[in-house]
Scaffold this active site. Structure first.
Site, short mmCIF file in Angstrom:
data_model
loop_
_atom_site.label_atom_id
_atom_site.label_comp_id
_atom_site.label_asym_id
_atom_site.label_seq_id
_atom_site.Cartn_x
_atom_site.Cartn_y
_atom_site.Cartn_z
N GLU A 1 0.79 -1.24 0.00
CA GLU A 1 0.00 0.00 0.00
C GLU A 1 0.82 1.29 0.00
OE1 GLU A 1 -4.18 -1.73 1.83
OE2 GLU A 1 -3.07 -0.27 3.04
N ASN A 2 2.13 1.22 -0.15
CA ASN A 2 2.92 2.46 -0.07
C ASN A 2 2.83 3.29 -1.35
OD1 ASN A 2 3.61 1.61 2.45
ND2 ASN A 2 5.64 0.90 1.88
#
Length: 786
Positions: free
Chosen positions: A409-410
């Site tokens: 999710e970065n």
């Protein structure tokens, strides 16, 4: 020959207040627990009172005895958590700052008092933050500033218990002339079933001029090669190899590989592993629907039936080989064929991957980055590359490992969570995910695909979480929307989605001793870590059911039902759209402590109703009703043909209309059957039932709160190991909560819907005194709205 001696005896843990016995491998928390110095952090609200443990420095000590008879002696740590200095009789051997790496120190001719001094992870993280500057994250804790299991700082399902300790084995290795430093196995399959194992060998020498060679064997084939300097390659070709397949697609043959390092025919060291022969590709081709994301194993395109894996204990040193096999065996028994190791955890132990190799579970391995902007400057950058190089090579032998993923999710966070403006040009991890990590994988492990992140659309040309491109995380549902919204779109690959429910009743009762359980009781709320978690549970329930104010047992049951319904809504919809959608990975399989979460198996190892629902949803064959369309999902290698019996029924149990409709679903394909218009249920008092080959799909056109369910009537009989229920009315979502009979009891099925006259026998293990009244009291189902 190299001799390895485990260093497990005589350790003590020193702290400000004194000392106590220590177990290695282990951690500070487990040693304090064993000594009775702290209460169990999993019980009640004890977690909060133990925050001090992660803020202190700790020292492990033991005696390192004198050893001789070899040219070199090494002290080897497989894992140190996390920031430490290692001293022998006061002499500094080295410093460490990465939980995800191993360490080796030359202690030739040395002996005395060995000390491993751990600095508080908070102190180190705060020092790095002070040097490199603030970076945004999903949580306030400073986990992105050091290479440590992020979720030990807490997560929306986990406690904040910041660990320290010698968490993996430590040993003394004695050797002469040379030792094997690294073996990098490239396993490929050529034409006509030719298996190739190419072993790239690196050695460390004590004698520079000594002539060395290696001998290797696999599958009855032997080969040898001389080493020039410190490197060499030996190649083995195995004809007619048996291919390793994911479970449900074929067998999982494994081959023993052995490589021996020799000097003048004298063995110096041996390396042994098991490998499997298979090919793996990731099809990311563009098409009319966007950009695909389809795993292809041995040329077979797969719909991945996956689950996300978190560390199975917040103290990973407690996870045994047997526990890995139990949990992964549960996954396989539920029809799972892919396990994603999530990026806020660890690279798991060999025991994890061995079990996946044997069970046919594909492994998607995240590199450990999750939900934060990670600085790319030193001291982190060098540690990231070193850990990646070590773990890529360590895990290469395992045929179950099919995908490397750069982060969790970065990339999405940078685009959507306000990070870009806050960073103002500072590094945040992109250089790892699009630079360092793909370079390391391409160099060391070119047989496996790499993807930069999850979610990730494949490039910045598309939004990172665009459902039409690459992997997608579906979290608007649960956070803001109802699970019916899953049916709005067909992502190419759903790598995260899910819905919460509390753990089993017996798990809550054990974790909250003496507490009167209620949805909002102090302990229940403490064991709910999601932001507004109980509010989201309530709003999600009220879209479908009347909220059972003040009735904990009914609340607990309905939350379990809603979780199973939510996940079913997603998987049924997405599986029915294969091959556009090529996989679902449920968040999540397991828990690391007793907590309300998205897990299918709770922190005590008990299976929630969701687990049993996954067995239906992930079966090779599935029926699902989408209004007036029945999708027939066939993931077997044979065509599935037959007739489906369709019945339009009233909730009173009468058949309003019925028909038998033929269907034919090809091999690993989906067929659609039109429901005759006259069988379309109308209003809240009607529903549709589809039955074929022992499978069933049920469709109610309105929410449960609008359905005038009859008062359920059924008979219950018990026998050793079984509870049988015979329905006299419609009995929807019948559930036997076996742990209410006995904390050790387990049921072999979850939610089941019975029509009048139908019966079901539920297998029950661990129940010593079968009793019909007790069984009836543990049975729950849909009732008339109150």
């Amino acid at each position: 020959m190299l001799q390895a001696t485990p260093l497990t005896e005589g350790w003590i843990l020193r702290h400000e207040g004194g000392e106590l016995p220590a177990v290695v491998p282990g951690c500070v928390h487990t040693d304090l627990l064993a000594a009775g110095a702290i209460p169990d952090p999993f019980l009640g609200r004890n977690e909060t009172d133990l925050a001090w443990v992660g803020r202190r420095d700790w020292t492990y000590e033991t005696e390192l005895p004198p050893v001789d008879g070899h040219e070199q002696t090494d002290l080897v740590f497989d894992g140190l958590d996390t920031v430490a200095e290692i001293l022998l009789d006061g002499q500094l051997l080295g410093r460490t700052r990465n939980m995800h790496r191993s360490y080796r120190f030359d202690v030739t001719g040395m002996a005395g008092r060995l000390a491993v001094r751990f600095v508080s992870a908070y102190a180190e993280a705060e020092a790095v933050r002070g040097k490199l500057g603030e970076r945004p994250a999903a949580y306030a804790e400073p986990y992105q500033y050091l290479r440590k299991m992020a979720c030990s700082f807490g997560w929306d399902w986990g406690p904040t218990l910041v660990t320290a300790g010698i968490w993996r084995p430590v040993r003394i290795e004695r050797w002469s002339t040379a030792r094997i430093a690294r073996v990098r196995p490239l396993v490929t399959v050529g034409e006509q079933g030719l298996g190739v194992v190419e072993l790239a060998v690196e050695v460390e020498r004590a004698r520079v001029e000594a002539p060395l060679r290696v001998e290797a064997s696999v599958g009855g084939v032997r080969a040898s090669a001389s080493l020039d300097g410190t490197e060499g390659v030996v190649r083995l070709e195995v004809p007619d190899v048996g291919l390793w397949w994911p479970r449900g697609y074929g067998e999982q043959p494994l081959y023993d590989v052995e490589l021996t390092l020799l000097h003048e025919d004298r063995p110096l060291d041996v390396w042994r592993r098991r490998v499997g022969f298979r090919t793996v590709e990731l099809d990311r081709a563009a098409d009319a629907h966007g950009t695909g994301f389809t795993l292809v194993v041995n040329g077979e395109r797969l719909f991945a039936r996956g689950v996300n894996w978190i560390p199975d204990d917040v103290f990973p040193s407690r996870i045994t080989r047997e526990r890995y096999r139990e949990r992964l065996g549960q996954a396989a028994a539920a029809g799972v064929d892919l396990v994603r190791i999530w990026g806020g955890g660890i690279y798991e132990s060999e025991d994890f991957y061995d079990a996946c190799d044997e069970l046919g579970l594909l492994v998607w391995q995240d590199f450990p980055f999750a939900c934060a902007a990670y600085p790319e400057e030193q001291p982190l950058r060098g540690e990231v590359e070193a850990e990646a190089r070590e773990n890529v090579v360590r895990l290469m032998p395992h045929p179950s490992l099919v995908l490397w993923n750069g982060n969790n999710e970065n990339l999405w966070g940078f685009r959507d969570w306000g990070w870009e403006a806050r960073l103002a040009g500072d590094s945040w991890g992109e250089g790892y995910y699009l630079g360092v990590l793909p370079r390391v994988v391409a160099e060391l492990d070119p047989t496996r695909p790499y993807t930069a992140g999850s979610p990730w659309s494949g490039s910045w040309e598309h939004h990172p979480n665009d459902p039409a491109h690459g992997t997608h995380h579906s979290w608007e549902v649960w956070n803001r929307e109802d699970y019916a919204e899953y049916r709005r779109e067909v992502p190419r690959f759903v790598a995260e989605f899910g819905w919460q429910a509390p753990p089993a009743y017996a798990t809550l009762a054990r974790a909250l001793p003496g507490e009167v359980l209620a949805a909002d009781s102090p302990g229940v709320l403490h064991h709910q870590k999601a932001d507004d978690g109980n509010g989201k549970l309530r709003r999600g329930l009220e879209r479908h059911f009347a909220f059972p104010e003040g009735d904990f047992d009914r609340w607990h049951y309905l939350m379990q039902v809603n979780q199973a319904r939510a996940v079913a809504a997603g998987i049924e919809h997405w599986r029915s759209h294969w091959p556009v959608c090529a996989g679902t990975v449920v968040w999540q399989l397991n828990d690391c402590w007793p907590v309300t979460s998205w897990a299918a198996i709770d922190g005590d190892g008990r299976e929630k109703p969701l687990y049993h629902e996954l067995r239906r949803l992930y079966a090779d064959r599935l029926l699902t009703l989408r209004g007036r369309v029945l999708a027939v999902v066939n993931q077997t290698a044979e065509e599935w043909a037959g007739a489906v019996r369709l019945r339009r029924m009233s909730v009173a149990g009468t058949v309003i209309g019925e028909a038998d409709v033929e269907f034919r679903a090809g091999r690993r394909a989906v067929a659609e059957v039109s429901v005759p218009r006259e069988l379309d249920p109308v209003g809240p008092k009607e529903f549709l039932v589809a039955d074929a080959d022992g499978l069933r799909a049920v469709h109610f056109p309105v929410a449960d709160r609008e359905i005038p369910y009859p008062q359920p009537e059924f008979d219950v009989s018990v026998a050793p190991g079984a509870v049988t229920v015979t329905a006299h009315t419609l009995v929807r979502d019948l559930l036997l909560q076996a742990d209410r009979l006995d904390p050790a009891a387990r049921a072999d099925r979850g939610l089941v819907t019975l029509l009048p006259g139908e019966r079901v026998t539920i297998g029950v293990s661990g129940w010593k005194t079968p009793d019909p009244d007790a069984a009836r009291s543990a049975l729950y189902c849909m009732e008339p709205s109150r």
